[in-house]
Design an enzyme around this catalytic site. Structure first.
Site, short mmCIF file in Angstrom:
data_model
loop_
_atom_site.label_atom_id
_atom_site.label_comp_id
_atom_site.label_asym_id
_atom_site.label_seq_id
_atom_site.Cartn_x
_atom_site.Cartn_y
_atom_site.Cartn_z
N LYS A 118 0.86 -1.19 0.00
CA LYS A 118 0.00 0.00 0.00
C LYS A 118 0.88 1.23 0.00
CE LYS A 118 -3.84 2.21 0.25
NZ LYS A 118 -3.36 2.92 -0.97
N LYS B 108 5.30 1.65 -3.03
CA LYS B 108 5.31 3.00 -3.60
C LYS B 108 5.57 2.90 -5.10
CE LYS B 108 4.81 7.20 -2.09
NZ LYS B 108 4.16 7.68 -0.86
N ASP C 259 0.10 10.64 -4.48
CA ASP C 259 1.23 11.27 -3.81
C ASP C 259 1.46 12.56 -4.61
OD1 ASP C 259 3.42 10.42 -1.62
OD2 ASP C 259 4.47 11.52 -3.18
N1 GLU Z 1 1.19 9.08 -0.51
C1 GLU Z 1 0.63 9.04 0.79
C2 GLU Z 1 1.70 8.68 1.79
O1 GLU Z 1 2.85 9.08 1.63
C3 GLU Z 1 -0.64 8.20 0.86
C4 GLU Z 1 -0.49 6.77 0.45
C5 GLU Z 1 -1.81 5.99 0.42
O2 GLU Z 1 -2.85 6.53 0.75
O3 GLU Z 1 -1.74 4.81 0.05
O4 GLU Z 1 1.47 8.06 2.79
#
Ligand code: GLU
Length: 448
Positions: free
Chosen positions: A90, A126, A166
């Site tokens: 995730k 990611k 992101d």
């Molecule tokens: N990009 C966000 C973070 O750095 C959210 C990631 C998400 O919701 O999966 O946590």
């Protein structure tokens, strides 16, 4: 330092010298783990740390798209499925020209521990692309997202890997990515992406990172016997996260007085507190111009071209823009201004030497981003839960759960540091608590 811990760090440094951001985050997390590794000699036998710094899987793919003028362009897409021990991978997708494996891996590594801190079943991942959304038309963004998903869809799924937004990826991009996924799969698997802005997204998800950061801050203030009312806050950036902080801070009687962009920063002594000002942040972001000067022009406040906001005297600093925004020079300014609360919000906004310096300042409280900004991904996990049960929760319900999760993250961090005799150390506490849950799950699942 514990010999095993030191040898894993040395190995990462020599193998990945060309990925400095990744090396930085490994050093930052591992620098807190010494007492845990000392207590658990069994970790070394199965090379737990060596396995933790190596992604389970990481791949690149070609993303080809057509610009409005009919020319074709090629970008590199990435997905890093870093650690799936506690749940489906995730983490967000970042579209920015500086994206390369070192950025994806640093963000993926941070995500493992952040996601673990939420207490929810989500592993760390990611992804992104070296694509620059600045100045692109809506049709270009749509074609890029469609092409990106054509390459990625085979490798993700609601129980496999769940991307989200992101930097450079918001509800619009998630909508286009989801549409393409649905078209290719021929199924409405809505839990495959989070941060959806249409019917099956979670309420409060856009606000969640900023709201969560302020809920965390309230815990810190309470520990010091202080209240948020009347406090001044310096923020950086003017994206979704900063917007959420401005909203919640204003609601609670505090005020954000700085915003920043690649062009400089603005100082608004009255605070970004009215609906008009707060809504203007969204407008500025949506314009695709990426210039914070627009705010100064509209509301007649100071604009400081080419500068960062960290020299402004405030009660609380919340770096909420991007990695390595605060170097030693800015850290020294912050300390000289007598700022008591340094609350990281963006992923790794502080260089390691600056972070160490700030943590050593007597009376200064430093909170780490992987705990403070975890409300975003936590609410993504709540969105996954809603999608699985095919229901949409009310705003109040999501906000209540988010608030509870942030309080628990804070308390778990405090307790973990205390348990290892480190006192009130929110940075070490978050690293230890985040690590422990993943370590336990990896130990239980056998060696691979
Ligand atoms: N990009 C966000 C973070 O750095 C959210 C990631 C998400 O919701 O999966 O946590």
């Amino acid at each position: 330092m514990n010999a095993y811990l030191a040898s894993v760090i040395e190995d990462v440094k020599s193998k990945h010298a060309n990925e400095p951001e990744f090396v930085q985050t490994v050093e930052e997390v591992f620098s807190s783990l010494e007492p845990v590794i000392e207590k658990h000699p069994e970790y070394e036998k199965v090379d737990l740390l060596g396995r933790m710094v190596e992604p389970e899987r990481m791949f690149t793919f070609r993303v080809v798209w057509m610009a409005d003028d009919g020319t074709w362009h090629t970008n590199i897409g990435y997905r890093c499925q870093f650690n799936g021990a506690i749940g489906p991978y995730k983490g967000g997708l970042r579209f920015q020209p500086n994206v390369y494996p070192g950025i994806i891996k640093f963000l993926g590594f941070e995500q493992i521990f952040k996601n673990s801190l939420t207490g929810l079943p989500i592993g760390g991942g990611k992804g992104g692309a070296d694509f620059d959304p600045t100045g692109k038309s809506d049709a270009e963004i749509m074609r890029f997202c469609q092409s990106f998903m054509q390459a990625l869809y085979r490798y993700i799924g609601p129980d496999v890997d769940v991307p989200a937004g992101d930097m450079g990826v918001g509800a619009r991009e998630i909508g286009y990515l989801y549409g393409e996924y649905r078209r290719l799969k021929g199924a409405f698997e809505n839990g495959v992406l989070t941060g959806k802005g249409f019917s099956c997204g979670s309420l409060i998800r856009p606000e969640a990172t900023g709201f969560g950061a302020v809920y965390y801050l309230q815990n810190v203030l309470e520990h010091e016997g202080e209240k948020i009312e009347g406090k001044t806050i310096a923020c950086a950036g003017f994206g979704n996260v900063t917007w959420g902080i401005c909203r919640k801070a204003a609601e609670l009687g505090a005020k954000v007085v700085t915003l920043s962009g690649p062009d400089g920063y603005i100082y608004d002594p009255d605070g970004v507190v009215t609906d008009e000002k707060i809504n203007y942040i969204v407008e500025m972001r949506a314009s695709g111009r990426n210039k914070v000067k627009d705010y100064a022009d509209k509301f007649g406040v100071e604009f400081h071209p080419g500068e960062k906001p960290w020299g402004v005297k405030v009660d609380i600093c919340m770096p909420s823009a991007m990695q390595n925004d605060v170097h030693m020079e800015q850290a020294q300014q912050i300390a000289a201004n007598g700022v008591k609360y340094y609350i990281e919000v963006a992923n790794m906004p502080t260089t390691n030497d600056a972070l160490k310096f700030l943590m050593e300042q007597p009376g200064m409280i430093v909170a780490p981003s992987k705990a403070v900004n975890a409300g975003g991904v936590a609410t993504s996990a709540l969105e996954m839960a809603q999608n699985s049960e095919r229901l949409v929760w009310t705003e109040e319900e999501v906000d209540k759960q988010l608030h509870q999760i942030m309080n628990t993250i804070y308390q778990m961090s405090v307790d973990a540091a205390e348990q290892y005799g480190l006192g009130y150390n929110l940075v070490a506490g978050a690293n230890i608590a985040g690590f422990q849950r993943v370590a336990d799950a990896m130990m239980a699942q056998g060696v691979f």
